[in-house]
Design an enzyme around this catalytic site. Sequence first.
Site, PDB file in Angstrom:
ATOM      1  N   ASP A   8       1.399  -2.012   3.459  1.00  0.00           N
ATOM      2  CA  ASP A   8       0.700  -0.863   4.030  1.00  0.00           C
ATOM      3  C   ASP A   8       0.264  -0.016   2.825  1.00  0.00           C
ATOM      4  OD1 ASP A   8      -0.010   1.294   5.810  1.00  0.00           O
ATOM      5  OD2 ASP A   8       1.939   2.209   5.387  1.00  0.00           O
ATOM      6  N   ASP A  10      -0.842   4.002   2.901  1.00  0.00           N
ATOM      7  CA  ASP A  10      -0.394   5.400   2.952  1.00  0.00           C
ATOM      8  C   ASP A  10       1.092   5.499   3.292  1.00  0.00           C
ATOM      9  OD1 ASP A  10      -2.961   7.195   2.767  1.00  0.00           O
ATOM     10  OD2 ASP A  10      -3.503   5.479   4.010  1.00  0.00           O
ATOM     11  N   ASP A 166       5.949   1.854   6.219  1.00  0.00           N
ATOM     12  CA  ASP A 166       6.771   3.064   6.199  1.00  0.00           C
ATOM     13  C   ASP A 166       6.831   3.751   7.565  1.00  0.00           C
ATOM     14  OD1 ASP A 166       3.971   3.991   5.866  1.00  0.00           O
ATOM     15  OD2 ASP A 166       4.949   5.957   5.826  1.00  0.00           O
TER      16      ASP A 166
HETATM   17 MG   LIG Z   1       1.965   4.051   6.265  1.00  0.00          MG
END
Ligand SMILES: [Mg+2]
Length: 221
Positions: A8, A10, A166
């Site tokens: 991923d 961000d 995340d």
């Molecule tokens: Mg993310």
Amino acid sequence: MIRALVFDFDGLILDTEVPVYRAWAEIYEDFGQRLELELWQGVIGRGPGYFDPLAALERRLGCVLDREAIQARRRRRELELVERLTVQPGVREWRAEAMSMGVRLGVASSSSRAWVTGHLRRLGLDEWDCIRCRDDVARTKPAPDVYLSVLECLGSSPGQALAVEDSEPGVAAAKAAGMHCVAVPSAMTAGHDLRRADLVLRSLAERSFAEVAAEIAGISG
Ligand SMILES: [Mg+2]
């Protein structure tokens, strides 16, 4: 055997979620409003179609704002804060390790391609076998589209691919695509429910990629 590793962007490669929130929170403050952290935590990882902070601000104020001027100010502030960030611990090491093992590398993001590739280039992290962003798919995370697209591009089956995420929508997207998933919560996603991930680490620096890949392949094997 893990043959593809997909990150991923961000909150995972770069913890942009704090600057993005802070830039919007400052705009809200300018208008005497508070952008609640709890509200924002529910928005993270879903892409911009899910919640429009400017429309929400207009609704609260009951008036139409100069959107272009506000967006320009917000983007400047966001960039200023993002450019102070360094790559999250362990990301460079996992990439290098995977590369040396012949594992294919990808990025799957609900953000725009310009945002993702611009920052990756600036950080000297521009070597990937495939990058897929919201521009490339109909639905952003938690839909599996961006992961399915990156897997097709990498020529990997989901069972041989590991996603690193995340956020809760990110983990949901990877699992819906049938992939293995390691979750590393960021400052803004610490409260997310990441239990659907195969493994949750505090940081990628905690374990080596080879060790985690072997463990995960063992679980599925
Ligand atoms: Mg993310």
